[in-house]
Design a protein around this motif. Structure first.
Motif, mmCIF file in Angstrom:
data_model
loop_
_atom_site.group_PDB
_atom_site.id
_atom_site.type_symbol
_atom_site.label_atom_id
_atom_site.label_comp_id
_atom_site.label_asym_id
_atom_site.label_seq_id
_atom_site.Cartn_x
_atom_site.Cartn_y
_atom_site.Cartn_z
ATOM 1 N N GLU A 98 0.834 -1.209 0.000
ATOM 2 C CA GLU A 98 0.000 0.000 0.000
ATOM 3 C C GLU A 98 0.865 1.255 0.000
ATOM 4 O O GLU A 98 0.595 2.218 -0.722
ATOM 5 C CB GLU A 98 -0.891 0.025 1.259
ATOM 6 N N ALA A 139 2.405 1.724 -3.411
ATOM 7 C CA ALA A 139 1.409 2.147 -4.404
ATOM 8 C C ALA A 139 1.105 3.631 -4.248
ATOM 9 O O ALA A 139 0.959 4.353 -5.246
ATOM 10 C CB ALA A 139 0.136 1.313 -4.248
ATOM 11 N N ARG A 140 1.027 4.092 -2.982
ATOM 12 C CA ARG A 140 0.729 5.517 -2.753
ATOM 13 C C ARG A 140 1.830 6.401 -3.317
ATOM 14 O O ARG A 140 1.566 7.402 -3.970
ATOM 15 C CB ARG A 140 0.578 5.779 -1.246
ATOM 16 N N GLU A 145 4.070 5.591 -5.610
ATOM 17 C CA GLU A 145 4.140 5.456 -7.076
ATOM 18 C C GLU A 145 3.093 6.333 -7.758
ATOM 19 O O GLU A 145 3.349 6.938 -8.790
ATOM 20 C CB GLU A 145 3.960 3.984 -7.477
ATOM 21 N N LYS A 146 1.922 6.391 -7.123
ATOM 22 C CA LYS A 146 0.853 7.220 -7.691
ATOM 23 C C LYS A 146 1.268 8.690 -7.676
ATOM 24 O O LYS A 146 1.117 9.408 -8.665
ATOM 25 C CB LYS A 146 -0.426 7.022 -6.870
ATOM 26 N N LYS A 147 1.828 9.106 -6.544
ATOM 27 C CA LYS A 147 2.284 10.493 -6.437
ATOM 28 C C LYS A 147 3.386 10.763 -7.441
ATOM 29 O O LYS A 147 3.451 11.825 -8.062
ATOM 30 C CB LYS A 147 2.818 10.764 -5.019
ATOM 31 N N ALA A 151 3.852 9.340 -10.309
ATOM 32 C CA ALA A 151 3.295 9.463 -11.666
ATOM 33 C C ALA A 151 2.693 10.850 -11.874
ATOM 34 O O ALA A 151 2.685 11.367 -12.999
ATOM 35 C CB ALA A 151 2.240 8.387 -11.877
ATOM 36 N N ASN A 152 2.192 11.454 -10.786
ATOM 37 C CA ASN A 152 1.549 12.769 -10.915
ATOM 38 C C ASN A 152 2.484 13.929 -10.556
ATOM 39 O O ASN A 152 2.034 15.073 -10.494
ATOM 40 C CB ASN A 152 0.322 12.853 -10.008
ATOM 41 N N ARG A 209 9.733 14.917 -8.175
ATOM 42 C CA ARG A 209 9.944 13.553 -8.653
ATOM 43 C C ARG A 209 11.142 12.907 -7.941
ATOM 44 O O ARG A 209 11.086 11.766 -7.489
ATOM 45 C CB ARG A 209 10.181 13.584 -10.171
#
Ligand SMILES: C[S@@+](CC[C@H](N)C(=O)[O-])C[C@H]1O[C@@H](n2cnc3c(N)ncnc32)[C@H](O)[C@@H]1O
Ligand SMILES: [Zn+2]
Length: 511
Positions: free
Chosen positions: A54, A57-58, A60-62, A64-65, A72
């Motif tokens: 989890e 994933a959090r 990685e999502k950030k 990507a955005n 980055r």
């Protein structure tokens, strides 16, 4: 190790740990709790995989955005830390010899540190000695002398929470819960043992249970599940004060104690739902039918907003509809789910894949399989009570399950005991099934007292067509395993505090 005089100690090996016990036996050890420790290792391993996934994933999502290169880079560094093993911590707040903490350190991958805390000098010395004896660094297993409460309250207002907090006290965990719900990190795992079952099941003084847990026990038919629900209620009520809420992963009634694993999160919005997850439980004093009364309810409106209102009820009349008796009132208790079945499934698979790591794997698989099959509804009936109430022959369990399933409801056993029925069928259906059974196996009415629940229940005709044809789902898959444990040893039970001498070889009782 050169400075440890081995001749002064007995050794015990459990899992991957070998523990030195002073021959004078001053520090607490209960071998029967191996099952508790095995289950805890499997639960923490399962949780840690989910927790790390989890977190990754959090980030990685950030990532990507991420808007700027600088963001980055920062996030990529954070991700590196996550991917890096050794990134979560455990507090064993009441650690005794350190056996549990040492097993955690040896058997749970990716652990950064376990703090093994105890109040007693002897225990802390034992933790240090055993850490060295097991070739572990004192950084991985950090022995700490302190009051568990102080250690947990020290985390308040800091970022230094523990990802797992383990409470395994003598007797009740109640005094430690307020600190524990604050000491565990976001999404972390709180593991709680209570061995004061005489109190929690109300077998002696229900008012004592209320004093400790803020809930009344019900000792009639489902005392152990009720006990689990009282503990979960206390955890949620304590967490709610700090805008936190619990999500039970697995709640186990085991031998002479309870062990629950809950995740803890922060969300004022979710805390509002607590009123709907907590309620009063009524149990008929005559026929043991039961009903739950949520304290609150909420619904989601079309626009997605949630509306919370007081619960409406009561769900029972003044006298029981089936037998005319009064009801006992239990709770407030947790009336939402006891387990997260996805979690239980993962943990069960982990144990199946790693049997060699767990001395008690047969029992672990048995208990988890029954838990996985449990109908997720509050409380249960027992065959003994059902047939005892009607003074009838014992209905074969598969007949009972089949009739309930054929009527369109769910049926399963409870892990709390053999010969139990958990179902979403209303109690009227359960009594109809028994009425139909009695038609085939009549009871001698002459032996039954005039005002007994049996007469009242049997005076009515079944209102549904009861079909006892064997239903394919009536036989649980878990039947192939060892589902329920008999008393494992002669001295089975909670052990007395270290240093106390046994008066007899009989079971000890605490509290
Ligand atoms: C049941 S034993 C722990 C067993 C251990 N968790 C295991 O699995 O082997 C309870 C321990 O709690 C310690 N203890 C009692 N009250 C405490 C407190 N307020 N703070 C820290 N430790 C405490 C006792 O000294 C004892 O060693
Ligand atoms: Zn009744």
């Amino acid at each position: 190790m050169a400075d440890i005089d081995i001749s002064l100690y007995n050794t015990v090996t459990e899992g991957k740990a070998t523990i030195l016990f002073p021959k004078s036996n001053e520090v607490f050890y209960n071998p029967v709790q191996e099952f508790n420790r095995d289950m805890s290792i499997a639960a923490i391993r399962t949780w840690s995989e989910i927790f790390m996934q989890e977190k990754r994933a959090r980030i990685e999502k950030k990532l990507a955005n991420a808007k700027t290169e600088q963001d980055r880079i920062k996030l990529a560094e954070k991700l590196d830390v996550q991917i890096n093993p050794h990134n979560f911590t455990i507090l064993e707040a009441l650690a005794a010899t350190g056996l549990r903490s040492i097993r955690y350190a040896k058997e749970i991958p990716n652990l950064k540190q376990v703090v093994a805390n105890d109040l007693l000098d002897d225990a802390v010395e034992s933790i240090r000695r055993n850490t060295i004896y097991n070739n572990l660094s004192e950084d991985l297993v950090r022995a700490n002398k302190g009051d568990a409460m102080r250690v947990m309250y020290d985390t308040v207002g800091t970022q230094n929470k523990y990802d797992v907090v383990d409470l395994d006290p003598y007797g009740s965990a109640a005094p430690f819960v307020d600190g524990a719900v604050q000491a565990v990190s976001e999404g972390g795992l709180l593991c709680v043992t209570c061995t004061d079952l005489a109190i929690l099941t109300g077998s002696m003084h229900p008012e004592t249970c209320f004093g400790k847990y803020n809930g009344m026990p019900l000792k009639g038919t489902f005392p152990h599940e009720m006990a689990l629900r009282l503990v979960l209620q206390m955890l949620q009520t304590s967490a709610g004060r700090y805008r936190r809420y619990i999500v039970p992963m697995m709640s186990c009634s085991i031998d002479f104690y309870l062990r629950v694993f809950v995740r803890v999160y922060t969300s004022p919005n979710e805390v509002k739902k607590a009123a709907s997850k907590i309620g009063i439980i009524y149990e008929c004093s005559g026929c043991h039918a039961f009903a739950t009364q949520p304290l609150g309810k909420y619904d989601v409106k079309d626009n997605g907003s949630e509306r919370h209102t007081p619960g409406s009820g009561p769900p029972v009349n003044e006298f029981c509809d089936h037998c005319g008796s009064v009801h006992h009132v239990g709770g407030p208790a947790w009336i939402a789910g006891l387990h997260d079945k996805t979690f239980v499934g993962k943990m069960l698979q982990h144990v199946k894949d790693n049997e060699q790591n767990y001395g008690t794997h047969v029992r672990m698989k048995g208990m988890m399989s029954v838990i996985q099959e449990e109908v997720d509804e509050p409380c249960y009936w027992t065959l003994q009570r059902l047939c005892g109430t009607l003074h009838c022959n014992s209905i074969p369990l598969l007949d009972l399950y089949s009739a309930i399933l054929n009527a369109g409801y769910k049926a399963s056993a409870s892990h709390c005991g053999p010969q139990t029925l958990k179902t979403n069928a209303p109690s009227s259906v359960v009594w109809d099934v028994l009425r139909a059974f009695v038609k085939k196996h009549p009871v001698v009415m002459a032996n039954i007292a005039e005002n007994s629940p049996a007469r009242k229940i049997l005076a009515k005709e079944p209102s549904i067509n009861v079909d006892f044809t064997r239903h394919p789902d009536a036989v649980a898959e878990s039947r192939n395993g060892v589902r329920y444990q008999l008393n494992p040893t002669a001295n089975w039970g909670p052990k007395a505090r270290a240093g106390k001498k046994r008066k007899t070889d009989e079971k000890d009782t605490e509290e």
